[in-house]
Design a protein around this motif. Structure first.
Motif, PDB file in Angstrom:
ATOM      1  N   THR A 182     -12.429  -5.021   4.352  1.00  0.00           N
ATOM      2  CA  THR A 182     -11.009  -5.215   4.047  1.00  0.00           C
ATOM      3  C   THR A 182     -10.609  -4.602   2.708  1.00  0.00           C
ATOM      4  OG1 THR A 182     -11.617  -7.429   3.337  1.00  0.00           O
ATOM      5  CG2 THR A 182     -10.631  -7.233   5.490  1.00  0.00           C
ATOM      6  N   GLY A 183     -11.559  -4.501   1.796  1.00  0.00           N
ATOM      7  CA  GLY A 183     -11.231  -3.894   0.504  1.00  0.00           C
ATOM      8  C   GLY A 183     -12.438  -3.880  -0.404  1.00  0.00           C
ATOM      9  N   TYR A 203      -8.878  -4.059  -7.522  1.00  0.00           N
ATOM     10  CA  TYR A 203      -9.121  -4.287  -6.101  1.00  0.00           C
ATOM     11  C   TYR A 203      -8.366  -3.233  -5.314  1.00  0.00           C
ATOM     12  CZ  TYR A 203      -9.119  -6.359  -1.490  1.00  0.00           C
ATOM     13  OH  TYR A 203      -9.286  -6.556  -0.146  1.00  0.00           O
ATOM     14  N   ALA A 205      -7.339  -2.376  -1.491  1.00  0.00           N
ATOM     15  CA  ALA A 205      -7.343  -2.881  -0.114  1.00  0.00           C
ATOM     16  C   ALA A 205      -7.415  -1.706   0.847  1.00  0.00           C
ATOM     17  CB  ALA A 205      -6.085  -3.698   0.135  1.00  0.00           C
ATOM     18  N   ASP A 233     -15.636  -7.979   1.491  1.00  0.00           N
ATOM     19  CA  ASP A 233     -14.583  -8.063   0.489  1.00  0.00           C
ATOM     20  C   ASP A 233     -15.108  -9.015  -0.562  1.00  0.00           C
ATOM     21  OD1 ASP A 233     -12.117  -8.822  -0.898  1.00  0.00           O
ATOM     22  OD2 ASP A 233     -11.108  -7.814   0.757  1.00  0.00           O
ATOM     23  N   PHE A 236     -12.129 -12.228  -0.484  1.00  0.00           N
ATOM     24  CA  PHE A 236     -11.133 -12.154   0.580  1.00  0.00           C
ATOM     25  C   PHE A 236     -10.002 -13.171   0.383  1.00  0.00           C
ATOM     26  CE2 PHE A 236      -9.437 -13.297   4.780  1.00  0.00           C
ATOM     27  CZ  PHE A 236      -8.967 -12.058   5.154  1.00  0.00           C
ATOM     28  N   THR A 261     -17.835 -14.270   4.795  1.00  0.00           N
ATOM     29  CA  THR A 261     -17.261 -13.483   3.705  1.00  0.00           C
ATOM     30  C   THR A 261     -17.654 -14.028   2.333  1.00  0.00           C
ATOM     31  OG1 THR A 261     -15.220 -12.392   2.972  1.00  0.00           O
ATOM     32  CG2 THR A 261     -15.024 -14.701   3.579  1.00  0.00           C
TER      33      THR A 261
END
Ligand code: SF4
Length: 590
Positions: A182-183, A203, A205, A233, A236, A261
Motif C-alpha cells: 500500500t505504501g 510516506y 502511498a 506498509d 497502515f 500488517t
C-alpha cells in the motif's frame, strides 16, 4: 532498445560461505522471530516485492529474477541482452551484489549497473561494488525518472505471493496469501529505522484510497485464488481515511478478506479494535522496542492492555524489542527482555540496536567513532554479534544474550504457532459473542465513526457473519499441528498448553472432520522426518525456487516524457523505440 533486469541476490541463503551468513536468510519468521524454536518454527521465504512493483510500473521491458541461483543469474546475463541490470540487496548481502556486478561488467561491459535496496546506503559502496547508479528513495519514481518516463502515472499493483516454500513441522500446509504494497516509508523517523530513512522520512502511498487497496486485493484474489493478504506498509493504520474506505468497499462487495500488517502502537487506537476485527486484521507487527519508552510511538500507551485486547479479539501480535540500546547494561537488558516477554505477545522478535547505513543512528555512531569498521558486512544483520562499541557488552556476549532472549521467550510461552492458534480461537469466540450481543441490543456498524451505534432495532450483521467464517478458517488452519506441537513441546507447560488448546478447539468446532483426521498422521510423519533432519544437520534450510517474471514493453501506451538528466551520470540514456507489445507479464518458477 532498453531492456532491464531487476534481480535479488543469489542463493543459497542462510549458509555461511564466502558470500553470506547462516543468520541472514530470506525467512523473516524463522530467522529473527521464531528463532531457537526448532521444529516449531514456521518456514516461509519472502519475495523481494519491491522488484515486482518496479517492473510492473515502468514502460521499458523488464524481467524480475527473484531468489536466483548463481547459474540462473549468469544464464540470464549471458542470454538476456540487458542494457540495464538492477541489483537489490541489504547491507549483509553486499558481497553477493559485488560478485554479480563483476560478472555483468565482465560479460556485458556496456550494460548499466544500477544498485538499490537498503544495502545501497552503504557509504563506501563504490569501494566495494563496481556500479553506475544508485537508486535512492522510492524505486518506482526513481526508475521512471531515470528512464525519462512519466513519474505521475498511476501505480499498477503487481500480483505477488507473500511467501513461498512454506512449511510448518515439515508439512507444506500453510495457506497461500498475496502481498499488497500500500505504501512505503514512515514519518515517525525512529532513529534506528532503515525504512523510514531510506524513503527520506516521508510516506509514499502506492495505493492512496481504500478502493485502490480493495481493487489490488480483488486482482490478486483472481490471479492467486487467495483471500488473505500481507499489507506491506510500515504503518497502515496511520491513514484512517484509506482504512475506512477499504472496509466500506469490502462490505459493499461482501468480501471478508483477512490481513497481516504493521502498525505503531500509538496509531492503533485511532481506528479502534472494532474496526480492526471487522476489516479482518488477523496479524499485527508492533514495535514495542523497550520498557524505557524511548520512542514517541509507545509513550503513554499501555502495551500490556493493548496487546491483550488485540489477542482477545483474534489478532495475533508480533512484538518487536531491541537489544543493546544505549541505556542497556547487564541489569537493564535483563529487565527489558523480561518486560518484552511479559507482554505475552504470540511472537516476539529481538533485534539488535544495529546502526544501519542511511539511518541517523549510523551517522551518530560514525561521528562518535563507535562503529567497528573491521566487522565484515555479511555479519551486520542484527542476530549475531553487534558491530559497534557498547560500553557494557563484549561482542561475544551480544551474540549469546540475543540467542538466550529467544530461548527464554520460547520456554516461557511455548511455540509461537501454538500461541497463534490460541489467539485465533479466542478471537473467534469473542467476535461471535460480541456479534450476538450487538444484534440483540440493536447496535449497527457506523462506517463514519468506526463504532457500533444504536440502530432502529435488532438486525442481523451479515458482514460479521462472513467475518466469523473467515476467523473460523484462520483458527482451523492450526488444528492439524496441535498434536505435533504437544509431542515436540519444549517443556511440560507447553505440552499442557497445546493439549488445552486442542480441547478448546474440540469444544468450539466439534470433533475433527474426516479430512483433519486423515491429515493428522501425515503431519505427524512429516514432523518426525523434520525432527530427524534437524537432529542430523542442526538446521533445515530449504532454498526458495527461482522466480522469473517478464514484463512487456508498455511504451506504445505511454505519454511522451522528457528524460530528466539530473539522474543520468555516466552514460547517455536514449528513449527506446516504441513497441506495441501488450502481452501479460509471464512468470515461471524453477
Ligand atoms: S514507527 Fe516503525 S516504521 Fe516508523 S520510523 Fe519507527 S520503527 Fe520505522
Amino acid at each position: 532498445m532498453k531492456k532491464l533486469l531487476l534481480t535479488g541476490v543469489f542463493k543459497p541463503f542462510g549458509v555461511s560461505d564466502e558470500y553470506g551468513e547462516a543468520l541472514a536468510t530470506m525467512e523473516l519468521l524463522n530467522n529473527q522471530v521464531t528463532r531457537e524454536q526448532g521444529i516449531h518454527s514456521p518456514r516461509s521465504n519472502n519475495p523481494s516485492f519491491g522488484l515486482y512493483i518496479m517492473a510492473e510500473n515502468i514502460e521499458i521491458p523488464a524481467t524480475v529474477l527473484d531468489f536466483p541461483s548463481w547459474e540462473d543469474f549468469t544464464k540470464e546475463i549471458d542470454a538476456g541482452n540487458y542494457t540495464h541490470v538492477g541489483i537489490s540487496f541489504i547491507a549483509p548481502n553486499v558481497i553477493k551484489a559485488r560478485r554479480m556486478a563483476q560478472y555483468v561488467r565482465q560479460k556485458s561491459p556496456s550494460t548499466v549497473i544500477l544498485l538499490g535496496g537498503h544495502g545501497a546506503a552503504i557509504p563506501e559502496l563504490s569501494d566495494i561494488v563496481d556500479y553506475d547508479e544508485v537508486c535512492r528513495g522510492e524505486g518506482v519514481t526513481w526508475l521512471r525518472r531515470y528512464f525519462g518516463e512519466d513519474i505521475d502515472k498511476p501505480i499498477v499493483h503487481p500480483v505477488v505471493h507473500s511467501g513461498v516454500r512454506k512449511f510448518v513441522y515439515g508439512a507444506p500446509i500453510i495457506s497461500e496469501a498475496g502481498i499488497i504494497i500500500t505504501g512505503v516509508g514512515c514519518q515517525n523517523t525512529c532513529r534506528f529505522c532503515a525504512t523510514s530513512h531510506k524513503f527520506e522520512k516521508q510516506y509514499t502511498a502506492f495505493l492512496s484510497s481504500g478502493k485502490d487497496v480493495f481493487d489490488a486485493c480483488v486482482k490478486t484474489e483472481k490471479a492467486l485464488k487467495v483471500t488473505d493478504f500481507a499489507l506491506m506498509d510500515e504503518n497502515f493504520c496511520k491513514s484512517p481515511r484509506r482504512a475506512r474506505e477499504l472496509l466500506v468497499e469490502m462490505e459493499k462487495e461482501g468480501k471478508a478478506y483477512t490481513f497481516s500488517t504493521f502498525s505503531s502502537a500509538e496509531t492503533i487506537g485511532k481506528l479502534g479494535i472494532d474496526y480492526l476485527v471487522r476489516v479482518g486484521v488477523k496479524f499485527l507487527w508492533i514495535g514495542v522496542e523497550s520498557k524505557a519508552n524511548v520512542f514517541e510511538k509507545t509513550v503513554g500507551v499501555d502495551l500490556h492492555a493493548l496487546l491483550a485486547d488485540l489477542q482477545n479479539h483474534g489478532i495475533t501480535v508480533l512484538a518487536s524489542a531491541i537489544l543493546f540500546m544505549e541505556h542497556h547494561d547487564k541489569q537493564t537488558i535483563h529487565e527489558d527482555i523480561d518486560w518484552a516477554i511479559s507482554l505475552e505477545s504470540d511472537l516476539l522478535q529481538f533485534m539488535q540496536f544495529g546502526p544501519i547505513p542511511g539511518t541517523r543512528l549510523y551517522k551518530d555512531y560514525d561521528a562518535e567513532g563507535k562503529l567497528l569498521k573491521n566487522i565484515p558486512w555479511p555479519k551486520q544483520h542484527g542476530q549475531d554479534e553487534i558491530w559497534f562499541n557498547h560500553p557494557h557488552f563484549t561482542l561475544k556476549e551480544t551474540a549469546s544474550y540475543t540467542k538466550e532472549a529467544f530461548i527464554k521467550k520460547f520456554h516461557t510461552h511455548g511455540p509461537g504457532v501454538i500461541n497463534m492458534a490460541h489467539t485465533y480461537l479466542k478471537g473467534y469466540l469473542t467476535a461471535k459473542r460480541e456479534t450476538e450481543e450487538r444484534e440483540k441490543a440493536g447496535l449497527v456498524w457506523d462506517s463514519k465513526t468506526l463504532r457500533y451505534v444504536k440502530g432502529d432495532g435488532p438486525v442481523r450483521d451479515e458482514f460479521m457473519i462472513k467475518r466469523l467464517e473467515a476467523m473460523k478458517l484462520s483458527a482451523l488452519e492450526f488444528r492439524p499441528i496441535l498434536k505435533v506441537a504437544e509431542m515436540y513441546a519444549p517443556n511440560w507447560e507447553s505440552a499442557q498448553k497445546a493439549r488445552m488448546i486442542a480441547e478448546k478447539f474440540e469444544q468450539t468446532f466439534g470433533p475433527p472432520t474426516v479430512k483433519e483426521r486423515i491429515l493428522a498422521p501425515v503431519v505427524r510423519l512429516l514432523a518426525w522426518l523434520e525432527q530427524m533432519r534437524l537432529k542430523r544437520d542442526g538446521v533445515v534450510m530449504r532454498q526458495p525456487h527461482t522466480i522469473r517474471k517478464t514484463y512487456p514493453d508498455r511504451h506504445a501506451t505511454a505519454p511522451k516524457a522528457t528524460p530528466d538528466h539530473r539522474w543520468v551520470r555516466h552514460r547517455e540514456h536514449k528513449r527506446p523505440a516504441e513497441s506495441a507489445q501488450h502481452t501479460e507479464a509471464k512468470a515461471e518458477v524453477k
